[in-house]
Design an enzyme around this catalytic site. Structure first.
Site, mmCIF file in Angstrom:
data_model
loop_
_atom_site.group_PDB
_atom_site.id
_atom_site.type_symbol
_atom_site.label_atom_id
_atom_site.label_comp_id
_atom_site.label_asym_id
_atom_site.label_seq_id
_atom_site.Cartn_x
_atom_site.Cartn_y
_atom_site.Cartn_z
ATOM 1 C CB CYS A 61 -3.855 3.100 7.576
ATOM 2 S SG CYS A 61 -4.318 1.444 8.099
ATOM 3 N NE ARG B 22 -3.812 7.222 1.131
ATOM 4 C CZ ARG B 22 -4.690 6.224 0.996
ATOM 5 N NH1 ARG B 22 -5.282 5.691 2.063
ATOM 6 N NH2 ARG B 22 -4.963 5.738 -0.193
ATOM 7 C CG HIS C 217 -2.110 0.853 1.114
ATOM 8 N ND1 HIS C 217 -2.309 1.748 0.080
ATOM 9 C CD2 HIS C 217 -3.203 0.993 1.928
ATOM 10 C CE1 HIS C 217 -3.458 2.379 0.252
ATOM 11 N NE2 HIS C 217 -4.021 1.943 1.355
#
Length: 288
Positions: free
Chosen positions: A245, A273, A122
């Protein structure tokens, strides 16, 4: 042409370049008049919103594509899906169940392919994590981060790779059977959460039961029962920041009080993000 499938695949200095771009507000519109394909085999709130907004901020047009619309390896092969999308888009981004699909897609086309999440990695999350650490600490070199819980997952793996790339110190605390199977050199693994958080500047956790692990839910909750990030564990760390997260299951891997504490940086992390997606996409578009 460069892809972004894994932090480990990036050349030396690339992580620092992407983070530097993520902090800039003068990137212009390198995707002006261009499309960016966003293929989602798995749904996501943060990934979709952050990536779509990043594309728009760079002047491009994001196209959200659900799994049924392309049917990777069911309706069409991964290679043919990528070849089709490359006819229309400057960058292909995909959130997939199987990392091998990304590798095959990247091998079939000349346009950059970016990993929005796979079973192995990720990278966009790890970039947001590093940017958050840098903003709060003022540096990445020597930053001390403790990961508590399931370390053999995509988020922990990408975080470990990213920490090594920038010289941050990462300690993973996990029970037997849930340790990172391929830790980069320099990443420490322990069993005791209290040992991991001693001297930590950041304490990070993730859900105990991820998407697709419902059959393992009870076994996982038992295995991680002693790995909750609560007020007592944070107190052992001293004045550490808390990271997650998201989404979080309050009362399982983290308490409500820790999530809402003044030292919780989860919403800054979530916002980052978007900033790091913008930096990564600009980097893939050739901005330096």
């Amino acid at each position: 042409m460069t892809d972004l499938l894994s932090i480990a695949d990036l050349q030396e200095g690339a992580v620092a370049e992407i983070l530097a771009l993520s902090e800039r507000t003068d990137l212009g519109r390198p995707l002006e008049g261009k499309g960016v394909a966003l293929v989602f085999q798995k749904p996501s709130a943060r990934t979709r919103n952050s990536t779509e907004m990043a594309v728009v901020q760079l002047g491009g047009h994001p196209v959200y594509i659900q799994k049924e619309e392309v049917g990777i390896d069911t309706r069409e092969s991964a290679e043919d899906v990528a070849r089709t999308l490359a006819c229309y888009h400057a960058i292909i981004c995909a959130r997939v169940m199987d990392h091998r699909h990304l590798v095959r897609m990247a091998g079939a086309v000349e346009v950059p392919v970016a990993n929005l999440l796979s079973d192995r990695d990720h990278p966009f999350q790890a970039l947001a994590d590093l940017l958050t650490v840098k903003q709060l600490l003022g540096r990445l070199e020597g930053a001390r981060i403790a990961w508590i819980g399931d370390a053999d997952n995509n988020v922990a793996r990408s975080l470990a790779q990213a920490c090594v790339a920038v010289g941050a110190e990462l300690t993973l605390a996990s029970p037997d059977g849930y340790r990172l199977s391929d830790p980069p050199y320099g990443v420490r693994q322990v069993a005791d959460p209290a040992e991991a958080v001693e001297g930590a500047e950041f304490v990070y956790t993730d859900v105990w039961v991820s998407m697709g692990q419902d059959e393992e839910a009870e076994a996982r909750r038992q295995a991680f029962a002693a790995y909750q990030v609560n007020e007592a564990l944070m107190a052992r760390a001293g004045n550490a920041w808390f990271l997650h997260c998201l989404p979080a299951r309050r009362g399982e891997e983290v308490t409500h009080a820790v999530m809402e504490s003044p030292r919780s940086a989860v919403w800054r992390q979530a916002e980052n993000r978007m900033h790091t997606a913008r930096g990564a996409l600009a980097w893939l578009a050739g901005v330096r």
